[in-house]
Design a protein around this motif. Sequence first.
Motif, PDB file in Angstrom:
ATOM      1  N   ARG A 275      -6.973   5.151   0.424  1.00 27.44           N
ATOM      2  CA  ARG A 275      -7.296   4.687   1.214  1.00 27.44           C
ATOM      3  C   ARG A 275      -6.826   2.731   1.666  1.00 27.44           C
ATOM      4  NH1 ARG A 275     -11.934   3.294  -3.177  1.00 27.44           N
ATOM      5  NH2 ARG A 275     -11.772   5.670  -3.311  1.00 27.44           N
ATOM      6  N   HIS A 276      -5.198   2.511   1.187  1.00 28.37           N
ATOM      7  CA  HIS A 276      -4.425   1.714   1.572  1.00 28.37           C
ATOM      8  C   HIS A 276      -3.498   2.384   2.061  1.00 28.37           C
ATOM      9  CE1 HIS A 276      -6.177  -0.292  -1.759  1.00 28.37           C
ATOM     10  NE2 HIS A 276      -6.178   1.261  -3.154  1.00 28.37           N
TER      11      HIS A 276
ATOM     12  N   LEU B 200       5.033   7.223   0.510  1.00 31.73           N
ATOM     13  CA  LEU B 200       4.889   5.800   1.501  1.00 31.73           C
ATOM     14  C   LEU B 200       6.324   6.040   2.187  1.00 31.73           C
ATOM     15  CD1 LEU B 200       3.126   4.808  -2.023  1.00 31.73           C
ATOM     16  CD2 LEU B 200       2.037   4.975   0.773  1.00 31.73           C
ATOM     17  N   ALA B 201       7.125   6.225   1.541  1.00 33.71           N
ATOM     18  CA  ALA B 201       8.927   5.644   2.005  1.00 33.71           C
ATOM     19  C   ALA B 201       8.730   6.672   3.602  1.00 33.71           C
ATOM     20  CB  ALA B 201       9.876   5.428   1.605  1.00 33.71           C
ATOM     21  N   GLN B 202       8.529   7.549   3.669  1.00 37.69           N
ATOM     22  CA  GLN B 202       8.387   8.477   5.179  1.00 37.69           C
ATOM     23  C   GLN B 202       7.287   7.738   6.173  1.00 37.69           C
ATOM     24  OE1 GLN B 202       7.285  13.120   3.940  1.00 37.69           O
ATOM     25  NE2 GLN B 202       8.843  13.225   6.144  1.00 37.69           N
ATOM     26  N   ARG B 203       6.185   7.572   5.002  1.00 41.00           N
ATOM     27  CA  ARG B 203       4.974   7.195   5.829  1.00 41.00           C
ATOM     28  C   ARG B 203       5.763   6.079   6.877  1.00 41.00           C
ATOM     29  NH1 ARG B 203      -1.040   7.958   7.083  1.00 41.00           N
ATOM     30  NH2 ARG B 203      -0.551   9.871   5.607  1.00 41.00           N
TER      31      ARG B 203
ATOM     32  N   ALA C 104       0.699   0.536   5.710  1.00 42.01           N
ATOM     33  CA  ALA C 104       1.370   0.238   6.879  1.00 42.01           C
ATOM     34  C   ALA C 104       1.602  -0.279   7.643  1.00 42.01           C
ATOM     35  CB  ALA C 104       0.346   1.361   8.153  1.00 42.01           C
ATOM     36  N   ALA C 105       0.767  -1.846   7.883  1.00 46.22           N
ATOM     37  CA  ALA C 105       0.700  -2.984   8.159  1.00 46.22           C
ATOM     38  C   ALA C 105       1.065  -3.561   7.701  1.00 46.22           C
ATOM     39  CB  ALA C 105      -0.672  -3.660   8.555  1.00 46.22           C
TER      40      ALA C 105
ATOM     41  N   GLY D  19      12.011  -6.461   7.274  1.00 51.72           N
ATOM     42  CA  GLY D  19      10.349  -7.005   7.779  1.00 51.72           C
ATOM     43  C   GLY D  19      10.336  -6.024   8.463  1.00 51.72           C
ATOM     44  N   ARG D  20      11.213  -4.985   9.102  1.00 49.54           N
ATOM     45  CA  ARG D  20      10.815  -4.552  10.688  1.00 49.54           C
ATOM     46  C   ARG D  20      10.776  -2.747  10.221  1.00 49.54           C
ATOM     47  NH1 ARG D  20      15.161  -7.413  13.084  1.00 49.54           N
ATOM     48  NH2 ARG D  20      15.967  -5.590  13.643  1.00 49.54           N
TER      49      ARG D  20
END
Length: 411
Positions: free
Chosen positions: A78-79, A106-109, A84-85, A391-392
């Motif tokens: 749910r997070h 998460l790193a892959q996503r 991602a943002a 940050g990108r």
Amino acid sequence: MRVLMISDVYFPRVTGVSTSIQTFAREFIDQGHSVTLIAPEYAGSGSDDEPFEILRIPSRYLPIDPEDRILRPRRLRRHHDYLAAAEFDLVHIQTPFLAHYLGLGLAQRLDVPVIESYHTFFEQYLHHYVPWLPSAWMRWAARRFSAAQCNDVDAIAVPSRAMLEVLERYGVHTPARVIPTGIELDQFSRGDGARFRARHGIAADRPVLVHVSRLAFEKNIDFVLRVLARIKTRIPEVLLVVVGEGPARAELEAQARDLGLADNTLFTGYLDRDGSLEDCYRAGEAFVFASRTETQGLVLLEAMALGVPVVSTAVMGTAEVLAGADDKGALIVPEDEQVFADQAVRVLSDTELRTRLARGAEAHAQSWSAPALAERMLGFYAEVCGGGCDGRGQQSSDMAGRGTPEGQFGG
């Protein structure tokens, strides 16, 4: 830099891993960076009063260790949109188990690099918690498990050279850097031993030794109790204050009774780092320690920063923490009950020696400041990102593959 950390454990669960995460994250914030930590939700954990963001994920009971919890992966989903943002620069996995695999996902996503801290010497740990399986098999499984996980990530941070050498023997070839956890010297420069003694009804002139750790079988606290029995024959009123909780507590309390040490031991449970723990350290004439499995040994530095002389063995990470401190803040001893007891008696009995060691202990701890070691970790992050931590969420091409030779970063 925006850092996403994920861990299977965090406060209120008291461990060295929790302390390491908190120390680094606070320092990163102080130095102008951003941190989000994904951690388990504990019953009664309440609100998190930290300068960094904590996302608590519902968790479930872990049968082999009731103090720990297992993250519920579906509750993390749910997070995903929020994470991602956030435009993180990298993911820092703090523990194996579910956090490792969730962190990789998460790193892959997020399309960012992933590093992992190897905090715990699992080869000497897991067999205590799965006693129905042969210990040799569990050690083999721990080695295979650790090597596979470490070779899954872009880079590894380890708290000591000794632990890095262990991983290299396992066949880990991922880029690695030795970066210990620092201590907050301001916090560990104050403490009121008299206040602790008054709170627990300990006479001002009673000789006190202090031990702080998780009460786990791999910490070798049973050895410390046998040493205490030898000390008692020469200093009958000696008191050992044992701070912490864990699966070995009941057995250790029973051992103390069997050794005739019921009146010579005080088991306090966990103490908060709100002054209570610092007061406890300062109540002791010496800090005693004999763990064989520490990847670092933060409690030694905490005691020394408060000017408490240390009597300890020096194995694995503790050897590096105490390097250069022998007879200058600490008395390093072999794992021999009589020799250890003799040196503890020296510290308890010799005021001049105790004063000299206390001064040396404080001086030794100064080189382990949290800000300096946080800067080293941030530098490592920048290397892992290859200059792309802006940050990108972009990963430089030279770090895109897993399993780069360890020599790229060294120790």
